[in-house]
Write a protein that holds these residues in place. Structure first.
Motif, PDB file in Angstrom:
ATOM      1  N   PRO A 149      -2.520   3.408  -5.754  1.00  8.87           N
ATOM      2  CA  PRO A 149      -3.913   3.228  -5.350  1.00  8.87           C
ATOM      3  C   PRO A 149      -4.014   3.589  -3.870  1.00  8.87           C
ATOM      4  O   PRO A 149      -2.986   3.856  -3.230  1.00  8.87           O
ATOM      5  CB  PRO A 149      -4.128   1.723  -5.535  1.00  8.87           C
ATOM      6  N   SER A 150      -5.205   3.596  -3.313  1.00  2.40           N
ATOM      7  CA  SER A 150      -5.332   3.806  -1.879  1.00  2.40           C
ATOM      8  C   SER A 150      -4.586   2.683  -1.145  1.00  2.40           C
ATOM      9  O   SER A 150      -4.555   1.540  -1.598  1.00  2.40           O
ATOM     10  CB  SER A 150      -6.809   3.830  -1.498  1.00  2.40           C
ATOM     11  N   ALA A 151      -3.973   3.045   0.014  1.00  8.66           N
ATOM     12  CA  ALA A 151      -3.073   2.109   0.708  1.00  8.66           C
ATOM     13  C   ALA A 151      -3.822   1.223   1.696  1.00  8.66           C
ATOM     14  O   ALA A 151      -3.537   1.216   2.890  1.00  8.66           O
ATOM     15  CB  ALA A 151      -1.971   2.897   1.409  1.00  8.66           C
ATOM     16  N   ASN A 152      -4.789   0.459   1.159  1.00 13.05           N
ATOM     17  CA  ASN A 152      -5.555  -0.481   1.982  1.00 13.05           C
ATOM     18  C   ASN A 152      -5.575  -1.825   1.264  1.00 13.05           C
ATOM     19  O   ASN A 152      -5.408  -1.853   0.037  1.00 13.05           O
ATOM     20  CB  ASN A 152      -7.000   0.017   2.141  1.00 13.05           C
ATOM     21  N   PRO A 153      -5.776  -2.911   2.007  1.00 13.24           N
ATOM     22  CA  PRO A 153      -5.977  -4.175   1.300  1.00 13.24           C
ATOM     23  C   PRO A 153      -7.183  -4.030   0.379  1.00 13.24           C
ATOM     24  O   PRO A 153      -8.151  -3.347   0.726  1.00 13.24           O
ATOM     25  CB  PRO A 153      -6.277  -5.167   2.434  1.00 13.24           C
ATOM     26  N   SER A 154      -7.129  -4.636  -0.790  1.00 15.48           N
ATOM     27  CA  SER A 154      -8.191  -4.491  -1.777  1.00 15.48           C
ATOM     28  C   SER A 154      -9.556  -4.791  -1.149  1.00 15.48           C
ATOM     29  O   SER A 154      -9.725  -5.779  -0.453  1.00 15.48           O
ATOM     30  CB  SER A 154      -7.924  -5.466  -2.927  1.00 15.48           C
ATOM     31  N   GLY A 155     -10.501  -3.881  -1.383  1.00 18.73           N
ATOM     32  CA  GLY A 155     -11.862  -4.108  -0.887  1.00 18.73           C
ATOM     33  C   GLY A 155     -12.133  -3.500   0.472  1.00 18.73           C
ATOM     34  O   GLY A 155     -13.288  -3.430   0.892  1.00 18.73           O
ATOM     35  N   TYR A 156     -11.105  -3.042   1.190  1.00 14.31           N
ATOM     36  CA  TYR A 156     -11.345  -2.465   2.515  1.00 14.31           C
ATOM     37  C   TYR A 156     -11.389  -0.941   2.425  1.00 14.31           C
ATOM     38  O   TYR A 156     -11.096  -0.346   1.385  1.00 14.31           O
ATOM     39  CB  TYR A 156     -10.278  -2.939   3.521  1.00 14.31           C
ATOM     40  N   VAL A 157     -11.816  -0.323   3.535  1.00 11.75           N
ATOM     41  CA  VAL A 157     -11.912   1.134   3.617  1.00 11.75           C
ATOM     42  C   VAL A 157     -10.538   1.783   3.391  1.00 11.75           C
ATOM     43  O   VAL A 157      -9.524   1.279   3.869  1.00 11.75           O
ATOM     44  CB  VAL A 157     -12.413   1.500   5.034  1.00 11.75           C
TER      45      VAL A 157
END
Ligand code: TXA
Ligand code: MG
Length: 326
Positions: free
Chosen positions: A139-147
């Motif tokens: 998935p995108s490498a950000n904390p869930s829910g962030y940009v």
């Protein structure tokens, strides 16, 4: 750890491969955004992704492959339309959702009978994928829910302590996540507008259906608050909305022309040339900058709703809806 690996970041593809073979997490560059990768056929490794991101377990992941054959091994048949799209646009910012094979772990697909697959267009990550004999769930490498992160620095800032290595491939060329298309023998459906323009897909595949973004079953990760910055974001006519806020507490995210607003605390212009590609590339890093600025509100305006503009407007609407939802 080899000597040139400093602070868990570098360009050592062989080292990244060794970590992934050992069931560890590596952040990988792609042309869209950075991904947080693990062995996609190892359920224990994939679980670490959900933990690191604090991602709800009902939100499935994309499997990244280095070849069309690699994708074929994961799916139960490749409909002709999907094959045409893959041949035309892979490697590239297109994710295909297809019927999965048994061998794809449930933790990857959140128990659904379909799997999302793409071949990313980045030299380091393609090299990495071709060294491995398994796909990478990422998935995108950000904390869930962030940009989503569009640079290695973004990943380090937020997940630095949770990844074993960041493969640094520089800033992301496209800067907005892949377009997700579900292909069934009956229909071609847009689940998420993204880095590949819908117009290009329709040229090849004919008319594409869209689902209401609220359809939770079709795109479980497309909750309205996805991609939201933490600060309040208001989407609309910036000058009009500015009347309701103190300029010194306001940040502006304009499309092509700066808004004349005396005393405004921060202003970012997505593309002075009015180029949607440039705007997409800047979107997430500008959202981050504004989120970190000493302001209480971000005022943003929609961009033209064509080409990559659809994906940009989609992300802006999601960021704004965090604050309008009841
Ligand atoms: O550009 C991208 O797609 C990036 C890079 C790293 O490849 N990845 C990315 O992953 O954006 P993620 O997890 O942030 O978003 C994937 C989206 C989620 O909204 C998820 O719900 C959806 O894909 N998805 C995954 N599997 C699905 C499936 N089987 N059916 C429908 N939607 C699916
Ligand atoms: Mg994401």
């Amino acid at each position: 750890m080899p000597q040139h690996v400093v602070n868990n970041i570098g360009t050592d593809v062989a080292y990244a491969a060794a970590l992934l073979r050992a069931g560890r997490l590596v952040a990988i560059p792609t042309e869209t955004v950075y991904g947080l990768a693990a062995n996609g056929l190892d359920a224990d490794a994939v679980l670490k992704i959900y933990e690191a991101k604090n991602r709800p377990s009902f939100n499935p992941l994309i499997l990244h492959v280095g070849s069309l054959e690699g994708a074929e091994k994961l799916v139960d048949g490749f409909p002709a339309t999907a094959r045409r799209l893959a041949e035309a646009f892979w490697p590239g910012p297109l994710t295909l959702v297809l019927k999965k094979k048994e061998s794809v772990p449930d933790v990857v697909t959140a128990g659904m009978d379909t799997v999302a697959i793409r071949m990313p267009h980045h030299p380091l990550t393609l090299q990495l994928l071709r060294m491995l004999n398994f796909p990478l769930a990422a998935p995108s490498a950000n904390p869930s829910g962030y940009v989503s992160p569009t640079s290695a620095g973004h990943v380090l800032q937020q997940l630095g302590s949770k990844v074993d290595y960041v493969l640094d491939g520089g800033p992301c060329e496209i800067g907005i996540e892949s377009t997700i298309i579900k292909v069934t023998p009956e229909a071609t459906i847009l689940l998420r507008p993204g880095g590949l323009e819908l117009e290009k897909i329709e040229q090849l595949a004919g008319p594409v259906q869209t689902v209401a973004s609220a359809a939770p079953v079709e795109a479980p990760g497309m909750m309205s608050t996805h991609y939201a910055p933490v600060k309040k974001l208001i989407l609309g006519d910036i000058k009009e909305n500015l009347k309701n806020f103190l300029p010194q507490q306001t940040g502006i995210l304009a499309f092509r022309s700066p808004v004349e607003a005396a005393g405004v605390a921060a202003q970012c212009v997505l593309s002075p040339a009015g180029d949607l590609k440039e705007a997409a590339k800047n979107l997430f890093s500008y959202l981050r900058q504004l989120d970190q600025a000493d302001i209480t509100v971000i005022l943003a305006e929609p961009v033209p709703d064509i080409g990559l503009g659809r994906a940009i407007n989609d992300r802006l609407r999601r960021a704004a809806s965090q604050h309008t939802a009841a």
